[in-house]
Design a protein around this motif. Structure first.
Motif, PDB file in Angstrom:
ATOM      1  N   HIS A  55       0.818  -1.202   0.000  1.00  0.00           N
ATOM      2  CA  HIS A  55       0.000   0.000   0.000  1.00  0.00           C
ATOM      3  C   HIS A  55       0.856   1.258   0.000  1.00  0.00           C
ATOM      4  O   HIS A  55       0.472   2.278  -0.534  1.00  0.00           O
ATOM      5  CB  HIS A  55      -0.911   0.037   1.226  1.00  0.00           C
ATOM      6  CG  HIS A  55      -2.057  -0.910   1.166  1.00  0.00           C
ATOM      7  ND1 HIS A  55      -1.906  -2.255   1.345  1.00  0.00           N
ATOM      8  CD2 HIS A  55      -3.374  -0.713   0.932  1.00  0.00           C
ATOM      9  CE1 HIS A  55      -3.092  -2.845   1.244  1.00  0.00           C
ATOM     10  NE2 HIS A  55      -3.998  -1.925   0.988  1.00  0.00           N
ATOM     11  N   GLY A 102      -0.258  -0.734  10.399  1.00  0.00           N
ATOM     12  CA  GLY A 102      -1.550  -0.219   9.962  1.00  0.00           C
ATOM     13  C   GLY A 102      -1.486   1.266   9.704  1.00  0.00           C
ATOM     14  O   GLY A 102      -2.043   1.769   8.723  1.00  0.00           O
ATOM     15  N   LEU A 103      -0.799   1.992  10.581  1.00  0.00           N
ATOM     16  CA  LEU A 103      -0.671   3.445  10.419  1.00  0.00           C
ATOM     17  C   LEU A 103       0.032   3.777   9.115  1.00  0.00           C
ATOM     18  O   LEU A 103      -0.444   4.599   8.329  1.00  0.00           O
ATOM     19  CB  LEU A 103       0.151   4.012  11.572  1.00  0.00           C
ATOM     20  CG  LEU A 103      -0.628   4.560  12.753  1.00  0.00           C
ATOM     21  CD1 LEU A 103       0.335   4.897  13.862  1.00  0.00           C
ATOM     22  CD2 LEU A 103      -1.397   5.787  12.336  1.00  0.00           C
ATOM     23  N   LEU A 108       0.577   1.871   6.510  1.00  0.00           N
ATOM     24  CA  LEU A 108      -0.209   1.376   5.371  1.00  0.00           C
ATOM     25  C   LEU A 108      -1.275   2.384   4.969  1.00  0.00           C
ATOM     26  O   LEU A 108      -1.331   2.864   3.841  1.00  0.00           O
ATOM     27  CB  LEU A 108      -0.822   0.040   5.793  1.00  0.00           C
ATOM     28  CG  LEU A 108      -1.745  -0.788   4.938  1.00  0.00           C
ATOM     29  CD1 LEU A 108      -1.732  -2.196   5.501  1.00  0.00           C
ATOM     30  CD2 LEU A 108      -3.156  -0.295   4.926  1.00  0.00           C
ATOM     31  N   SER A 109      -2.123   2.756   5.950  1.00  0.00           N
ATOM     32  CA  SER A 109      -3.263   3.586   5.588  1.00  0.00           C
ATOM     33  C   SER A 109      -2.850   5.043   5.398  1.00  0.00           C
ATOM     34  O   SER A 109      -3.410   5.734   4.550  1.00  0.00           O
ATOM     35  CB  SER A 109      -4.340   3.465   6.656  1.00  0.00           C
ATOM     36  OG  SER A 109      -3.789   3.714   7.915  1.00  0.00           O
ATOM     37  N   GLY A 110      -1.862   5.482   6.181  1.00  0.00           N
ATOM     38  CA  GLY A 110      -1.415   6.859   6.033  1.00  0.00           C
ATOM     39  C   GLY A 110      -0.809   7.103   4.662  1.00  0.00           C
ATOM     40  O   GLY A 110      -1.157   8.067   3.969  1.00  0.00           O
TER      41      GLY A 110
END
Lengths: 547, 437
Positions: B58, B110-111, B113-115
């Motif tokens: 991502h 997760g941070l 990845l989504s950030g």
């Protein structure tokens, strides 16, 4: 041609959205904030339980539920979608768990396989069968708040977008659940074993959490899409986690962070003409970045600051120690800055700075006459002796109690001397039986009962040949952390007083220490009339002597 | 329906005629990255880096967009550079957040990845405001579009695949050692950290060459699923790499083929669905670790245990009967039922498998052990006693605690183990003799 980053215009980008078409702006920001709050609260639990990536997985797989529900009912929205999504969420959790418990696939790979396959299936169904749905493969990923607000409903005098009503209901449900099950959730989140013992069934809570998560994800889906939901789940909660240790505060902070990121994200999106969801995520991650750097307790800067302070204190204390070494009390002299530099191995600049701080604190003084030469003040000597005492006692402790070789203990003591509290040093001294020399044979400086009574020591700290007068009986414990409650202490003190009285030692009596018996830890003293008395360790700690 | 099937078939035929250059480049590209991803994936799965792969997948999106911005075209070189940089930055940030805060690794991933993805979306939507960005086809990077692979892309994919495959083959021993026993690898002086970071770099390269065909969102499946499939099928790393490469390549080709059936279908999801089908097949039917296979083995064992227990009951009931009277050693089903303390109605069902095996002959309601049945029953009794003796003599378990263990084990002792036990116990025939006396 437009520049890639247009100039920021205060009026156009900040004020105008609210003055013209303010209702739309308000709804958009409100929707963003509601999404961020709902996700943030669930995110708090996800983060605490180490399930962030299961949250990630579910926010992807929910797409499959939405698409299947759409294919079965032919409509987007309504209870079918929620049912489909909740089921998919649960199926995801169960699949991941069973995959890694029933085969040799590890959990991380299980998560990766389950979410990619279900998401891919959703996209395949979407792009082949559901071609006429109003779901677009891109919006699946990052949503579109403006589109999600198109459909409106009327409640009383207000016309409210349906999704906002939905989202508000979700927030309401989540907050009700949190309030109702606060204690249970707390236990499950922080102590799963205890929860198990109490019969709380952690995995049921897990499934419950996953269902609520799925519902939240579905309601947020149109607005921010599958992947950006992940950011909303993790970023505000992680921000809050860095700022507080208390769960209620964490909820509050994550809500504030979520609302702020919605507001900032919206205006950024207006300014750059980009996806609102994307901009919200950037804002949320920006807030996390700020917390990561500047959090007062956890932040990178705070940690670096604390570490620098410790280094500075260590350096200063080393200067004081070296001053005492280079100019011992028996042969006092002044010490030049060059001597200190070569002894410490620090740069001239560092030494100068630390010296100036020590001068201001009054631990050292510039020697009269010679500039650039220093000597310890009375306070400085006390401090240096405190450090020397900690150092040598710790060496003794390592040799005596831990069993290290005496030539291995210096470096360890060098570090620890700056960290030991005075109480701990006294306790170590007591445990070791108040030794007078360290493993290398150097004398261990003794500590007075109090800094206000410089010449008064407990009997246990006297050396052979010391002469003095009995000064008083100690009221409480004089050596470190005794673990007896106050009432027991006063009882013990009374017993000590009785035993001392039995020894026949009147106040003011001149005494001389003639022997220390290390085997049974007792002190032999000679009174003025030539009589010798044996005093055991516990009593010796309570008898104060003025030298 | 017929027409549909017809056109599908002609489409497939057309695909495999390889007439179109686009089909040829896409096919070559998919095969190449199948090989690279399949190979690297094995180490990703073994080292539990699966979710790292997902995060990095991502995280390349902003790099891709920035790379595009340099020349305002899909210049593979710049996009490649941007993506590698952004993946590297992502992995650095994940490490930093883990080291510098109390956040757990999964949260850090997760941070990032989504950030990163959020930032990528901002860039992507910003680019769509411009005419050059709108037609850029950057969206294809989300779910992949193998038909968009052009010859320059293919060159890049090819050279990177050579780098990846070459490095893995050259450093195979080191990679294997550090994946299985990092402590030992460090102890014998391998630079484990350097190897780890090189592997991360290779993963970043593999991710970057896959984005065109598979897309950033589902990229991690290309690394994880084939390797996990192979992991279920074998215990040997070389075989695992081979199977993983085959799976990835096969799924790539099938997915490509499916997405060619209709215009503008994304390739990535089809590849991933194919991969999942392969994985499911392995998960269920792997000869060794498959769920169904294992269930079947357990079931067979249960059936066998029950069969042999019935045989034993017949044997011991016959023995008792012949000990008490001198009549013919044939046993009525009623006597057997009484011996087993089970309802007589069940007896025919229990005895039937023995009859079909030729261990017992059934004459009306009287059953009699055949020679083979007698032999097997004696073997079982002997196994039981040997094991009991072994437990009491060698493991010092009290005699009255050994029964359950011995009853379980008597069915699975093979001839070799029996022989071993006999030697171990010094050919003890005493218990056998006692039994026969």
């Amino acid at each position: 041609m437009k520049p890639f980053i247009p100039p920021f215009d205060f009026y156009n980008h900040l004020v105008q959205p609210w003055t013209m078409g303010g209702v739309d702006t308000a709804w958009t920001v409100c929707m963003g904030a509601l999404v961020a709050i709902a996700c943030g609260w669930i995110g708090c639990y996800l983060i605490l339980q180490g399930m962030s990536l299961i949250g990630d997985a579910i926010s992807h797989t929910v797409l499959l539920g939405i698409v299947v529900a759409f294919l079965l009912t032919g409509q987007i929205g309504g209870p079918a979608i929620f049912l489909g999504a909740t089921l998919t969420g649960l199926v995801t959790t169960v699949l991941i768990e069973s995959l890694h418990s029933s085969s040799r696939i590890k959990e991380d790979a299980a998560i990766g396989i389950v979410f990619t396959s279900m998401f891919a299936l959703g996209v395949v169904l979407l792009s082949t069968l559901a071609g006429h749905a109003h779901i677009d493969t891109q919006h699946v990923l990052y949503g579109d708040i403006a589109l999600s607000l198109l459909e409106a409903t009327t409640i009383g005098p207000l016309t409210i977008p349906v999704t906002i009503v939905q989202m508000a209901v979700v927030v309401l449900i989540i907050s009700t659940l949190i309030v109702a099950f606060y204690k249970e959730l707390l236990i499950v989140a922080f102590d799963p074993q205890l929860a198990d013992v109490m019969g709380l069934r952690p995995h049921w809570f897990r499934y419950g959490l996953m269902s609520v998560l799925s519902v939240t994800v579905v309601s947020s889906f149109e607005a921010v899409g599958a992947i950006l939901v992940v950011a909303m789940l993790i970023a505000p909660a992680a921000t809050a986690y860095l700022l507080t240790d208390r769960l209620p505060a964490m909820f509050a902070i994550s809500a504030v962070a979520g609302t702020l990121s919605s507001l900032i994200g919206y205006h950024t999106a207006v300014w750059l003409e980009v996806s609102t969801g994307g901009a919200m995520v950037c804002a949320a991650c920006g807030l996390f970045g700020i917390a990561f750097l500047f959090s007062p307790t956890q932040g990178v800067l705070a940690t670096a600051w604390r570490r620098a302070r410790l280094r500075l204190r260590t350096g200063e204390e080393n200067i004081v120690r070296n001053l005492l070494k280079l100019s011992p009390l028996s042969a006092p002299s002044t010490v030049s800055i060059d001597q200190l530099i070569s002894a410490l191995g620090d740069t001239r600049w560092q030494v100068r700075w630390m010296l100036s701080r020590l001068l201001r604190r009054g631990w050292i003084a510039e020697a009269a006459g010679a500039s650039g030469a220093y000597q310890l003040t009375e306070t400085g000597i006390q401090q240096a002796q405190r450090l020397e005492r900690a150092h040598r006692l710790w060496e003794m402790f390592l040799v005596d109690q831990v069993g290290l070789a005496s030539d291995h203990v210096h470096p360890a003591a060098e570090d620890v001397e700056h960290l030991l509290s005075e109480q701990l040093v006294e306790r170590v001294d007591d445990v070791l039986g108040h030794p007078d020399t360290d493993p290398h044979g150097s004398p261990i400086p003794r500590s007075a009962v109090s800094e206000h009574l410089p010449g008064v020591f407990t009997l246990s700290k006297l050396r052979i040949g010391d002469r003095g007068r009995i000064f008083a009986l100690a009221d409480g414990p004089t050596t470190g952390m005794q673990e007896t409650p106050p009432t027991a202490q006063s009882g013990a003190a009374a017993r000590v007083r009785a035993s001392v009285a039995a020894l026949g030692l009147p106040l003011g009596q001149p005494i001389t220490v003639v022997d220390r018996n290390t085997a049974d830890e007792s002190w032999t003293i000679q009174l003025a009339d030539g009589k010798t008395i044996n005093v055991e360790h516990r009593l010796a700690d309570s008898i104060l002597v003025r030298l | 329906m017929d027409i549909l099937a017809q056109s599908t078939l002609t489409d497939i035929a057309q695909f495999w005629s390889l007439e179109y250059g686009a089909v040829r480049t896409a096919l070559a590209g998919v095969v190449l990255l199948g090989i690279s991803c399949g190979m690297l994936g094995c180490f990703v799965v073994l080292r539990r880096l699966s979710l790292m792969g997902d995060s990095l997948g991502h995280a390349v999106l902003p790099g891709v967009c920035l790379g595009f911005l340099v020349n305002k075209t899909k210049d593979p070189l710049w996009i490649f550079l941007g993506a590698v940089l952004s993946a590297w930055l992502g992995s650095w940030l994940i490490g930093l957040i883990q080291r510098q805060s109390k956040l757990k690794p999964d949260t850090a991933m997760g941070l990032v990845l989504s950030g990163f993805f959020g930032f990528g979306v901002v860039l992507l939507t910003r680019l769509q405001n411009f005419p050059y960005g709108n037609q850029s086809g950057l969206n294809q990077f989300l779910f992949g579009q193998a038909s968009a692979i052009n010859e320059r892309d293919l060159w890049l994919i090819g050279s990177m695949s050579i780098v990846i495959v070459g490095t893995v083959l050259l450093g195979f021993k080191e990679l294997a050692l550090t994946s299985f026993d990092a402590g030992f690898a460090t102890a014998i002086g391998l630079p484990t950290r350097a190897i780890h970071y090189s592997l991360m770099l290779l993963i970043a390269l593999a991710i970057v060459i896959s984005i065109q065909a598979v897309g950033v969102v589902l990229l991690s499946a290309m690394l994880i699923t084939p390797a996990a499939t192979a992991y279920l099928l074998t215990d040997r790393l070389r075989v695992m790499v081979l199977i993983s490469v085959l799976c990835a390549t096969f799924a790539g080709i099938v997915g490509l083929n499916l997405s060619f059936l209709e215009r503008s279908l994304p390739t990535g999801p089809f590849i991933v669905v194919t991969l999942t089908v392969l994985f499911l097949a392995a998960y269920l039917f792997s000869p060794r670790y498959g769920t169904v296979t294992r269930w079947w083995r357990r079931r067979k064992q249960t059936v066998r245990t029950q069969r042999e227990n019935v045989l034993k009951s017949i044997y011991s009931a016959t023995q008792q009967q012949s000990a008490s009277s001198e009549i013919e050693p044939a046993l009525s089903l009623a006597a057997l039922a009484e011996h087993r303390r089970e309802p007589i109605a069940q007896m025919p069902r229990l005895v039937a498998p023995l009859v079909s095996r030729g261990w017992v002959t059934l004459d009306g309601d009287r059953c009699r052990l055949t020679e083979r049945g007698l032999q097997r029953a004696r073997e079982l009794v002997r196994n039981y006693q040997l094991w009991e003796l072994f437990l009491t003599r060698e493991i010092n378990i009290p005699y009255d605690h050994t029964q359950r263990d011995a009853e379980d084990i008597e069915h699975i002792l093979g001839p070799e183990l029996v022989h071993e036990l006999e030697t171990e116990l010094g050919m003890q025939n005493t218990t056998i003799a006692k039994q026969q006396s």
